[in-house]
Design an enzyme around this catalytic site. Structure first.
Site, mmCIF file in Angstrom:
data_model
loop_
_atom_site.group_PDB
_atom_site.id
_atom_site.type_symbol
_atom_site.label_atom_id
_atom_site.label_comp_id
_atom_site.label_asym_id
_atom_site.label_seq_id
_atom_site.Cartn_x
_atom_site.Cartn_y
_atom_site.Cartn_z
ATOM 1 N N ASP A 25 -7.030 19.139 -14.414
ATOM 2 C CA ASP A 25 -7.403 17.772 -14.794
ATOM 3 C C ASP A 25 -7.071 17.661 -16.286
ATOM 4 O O ASP A 25 -7.752 18.244 -17.132
ATOM 5 C CB ASP A 25 -8.892 17.566 -14.518
ATOM 6 C CG ASP A 25 -9.378 16.165 -14.906
ATOM 7 O OD1 ASP A 25 -8.718 15.510 -15.732
ATOM 8 O OD2 ASP A 25 -10.435 15.756 -14.396
ATOM 9 N N LYS B 209 -8.507 6.670 -19.118
ATOM 10 C CA LYS B 209 -8.870 7.195 -20.425
ATOM 11 C C LYS B 209 -7.682 7.074 -21.394
ATOM 12 O O LYS B 209 -7.243 5.984 -21.658
ATOM 13 C CB LYS B 209 -9.380 8.625 -20.278
ATOM 14 C CG LYS B 209 -10.349 8.821 -19.084
ATOM 15 C CD LYS B 209 -11.661 8.058 -19.231
ATOM 16 C CE LYS B 209 -12.493 8.020 -17.946
ATOM 17 N NZ LYS B 209 -12.766 9.302 -17.322
ATOM 18 N N TYR C 201 -16.165 17.651 -14.918
ATOM 19 C CA TYR C 201 -16.504 16.230 -14.996
ATOM 20 C C TYR C 201 -17.568 15.925 -13.932
ATOM 21 O O TYR C 201 -17.443 16.359 -12.781
ATOM 22 C CB TYR C 201 -15.242 15.396 -14.759
ATOM 23 C CG TYR C 201 -15.512 13.921 -14.680
ATOM 24 C CD1 TYR C 201 -15.896 13.211 -15.811
ATOM 25 C CD2 TYR C 201 -15.396 13.233 -13.481
ATOM 26 C CE1 TYR C 201 -16.153 11.853 -15.745
ATOM 27 C CE2 TYR C 201 -15.650 11.869 -13.409
ATOM 28 C CZ TYR C 201 -16.025 11.187 -14.544
ATOM 29 O OH TYR C 201 -16.290 9.848 -14.471
ATOM 30 N N ARG D 284 0.852 -1.199 0.000
ATOM 31 C CA ARG D 284 0.000 0.000 0.000
ATOM 32 C C ARG D 284 0.885 1.245 0.000
ATOM 33 O O ARG D 284 0.614 2.226 -0.680
ATOM 34 C CB ARG D 284 -0.956 0.000 1.196
ATOM 35 C CG ARG D 284 -1.651 1.335 1.401
ATOM 36 C CD ARG D 284 -2.943 1.256 2.209
ATOM 37 N NE ARG D 284 -2.909 0.364 3.342
ATOM 38 C CZ ARG D 284 -2.256 0.595 4.487
ATOM 39 N NH1 ARG D 284 -1.567 1.694 4.670
ATOM 40 N NH2 ARG D 284 -2.273 -0.300 5.448
#
Ligand SMILES: *Cc1c(COP(=O)(O)O)cnc(C)c1O
Length: 381
Positions: A176, A201, A104, A51
């Site tokens: 972004d 994406k 978004y 992690r």
């Protein structure tokens, strides 16, 4: 950070060198949650628990940082996990941020529905208007958050001008960069403090994995992000990271092909009687064209159109394609079509961020452009 190598070279090589022992040219998928220690605290390669850090993930983080000309990179399990970590790294109860009026949908939902419960305030300003963004900044503003091009309206924010406005007020600028990808646009070079990606994406590029990333040159901000990456644990697994790295190797060629195909699709749509308007920053008549031409290498594969005949005609168009798959998401090699008002942006209904109901968004893939155009022609018939 200035990296002297060209973009395509960095995409293929940055972050990993062939394994010293066995020559493997690709980073192994380190499916290991923990790492052996030589005596208590004697870490062999700096890793103790996955992690906190994993070598496969580290290769992706270093690669993305190199692509965005950033000193630091952190990978997350999704774009929203990265968004969540960044908001918590930078905002405290009573703080305020400025977001675009066509953010978004998921970003808006997280800020409006979740962070509002923890005393975070926001204002909405058009990304196209740096003066309006300046006017929206308050004494308690800590962040200006922009996307450019925006999703799904493909508005353009002038990153350098907005960075100036934000910095004059002592506020950090987040960009972004999901729609452009680092191949088309590198916001840190233009003054942004931190870049966010949904690597789901264009970066991953094959619609086969979900991920996110944050890139910055700000050492303290990176430390705060890293604390949350480990402390909250929204980390990607090594298999997903491997797919993302594999996708990145072809990012440069894919983005050129996406841009080529988008231009050809637009040539066809621009004379079609059922298309009222095309929204694409590469078009001369687009209000953000000059800023886009200054800050983007090309204009990408996302094309939005307003369909004549309203919502019903737009739904028919979306249902009528065969090659363009009716689906959410974007940025993969395959072409997608969707109706934002009912799908990706349904959560903005009735808000300041509501989108037109005859808006159709195309994610133009890298198939043969003649086949794509034939498919659109049939669907519009
Ligand atoms: C998809 C997307 C996100 C969210 O990323 P996920 O990987 O789906 O969590 C954020 N911003 C933009 C512009 C996006 O397209």
């Amino acid at each position: 950070m200035h990296n002297p190598q060209g973009f395509a070279t960095r995409a293929i090589h940055a972050g990993y060198e062939p394994n010293k022992e066995n020559g493997a040219v690709n980073v192994p998928i380190y499916a290991s949650s923990t790492f052996a220690q030589d005596g208590v605290g004697g870490l062999r390669g700096g890793y103790e628990y996955a992690r906190t850090g994993n070598p496969t993930r580290k290769a992706l983080e270093d690669n993305l940082a190199a692509l965005e000309n950033a000193a630091y990179g952190r990978a997350f399990s999704s774009g929203m996990a990265a968004t969540d970590a960044l908001l918590r790294a930078t905002l405290r109860p009573g703080d305020h941020l400025v977001i675009p009026n066509d953010a978004y949908g998921g970003t808006f939902r997280l800020i409006d529905k979740v962070f509002s419960q923890w005393g975070i305030e926001y204002s909405v300003a058009p990304v196209t208007d740096p003066a309006a963004i300046r006017d929206a900044i308050r004494p308690n503003t800590k962040l200006v958050w922009i996307e450019t091009p925006t999703n799904p309206l493909l508005n353009i924010g002038d990153i350098a001008a907005i960075a100036e406005v934000a910095h004059a007020a002592g506020v950090k600028l987040v960009v972004d960069n999901t729609f452009a990808s680092p191949y088309l646009q590198q916001p840190i070079t233009l003054g942004a403090d931190v870049v966010l990606h949904s690597t789901t994406k264009y970066i991953g590029g094959h619609s086969d994995t979900v991920g996110g990333a944050l890139l910055t040159n700000d050492e303290q901000l990176d430390a705060d992000i890293a604390f949350l990456q480990n402390g909250s644990g929204g980390v990607p697994g090594p298999f997903d990271v491997f797919l993302t790295l594999r996708g990145i190797k072809t990012l440069a060629v894919r983005m050129d092909r996406h841009s080529d195909n988008a231009e050809k699709v637009i040539d066809f749509l621009s004379t079609h009687p059922k298309i009222e308007k095309i929204l694409y920053p590469g078009l001369d008549g687009h209000p953000g064209h000059d800023a886009a031409a200054r800050q983007m290498k090309r204009f990408g594969g996302m094309v939005s159109v307003l369909v004549a005949g309203g919502r019903e005609a737009a739904e028919q168009f979306c249902a009528g394609t065969q090659l363009f798959t009716l689906a959410e998401s974007l940025g993969g090699i395959e072409s997608l079509i969707e109706l934002p008002a009912a799908m990706t942006h349904a959560s903005t209904a009735g808000s300041l961020l509501e989108v037109p109901d005859n808006l159709v968004r195309l994610s133009v893939g890298i198939e043969d452009s003649t086949d794509l155009i034939g498919d659109l022609e049939n669907a519009l018939r």
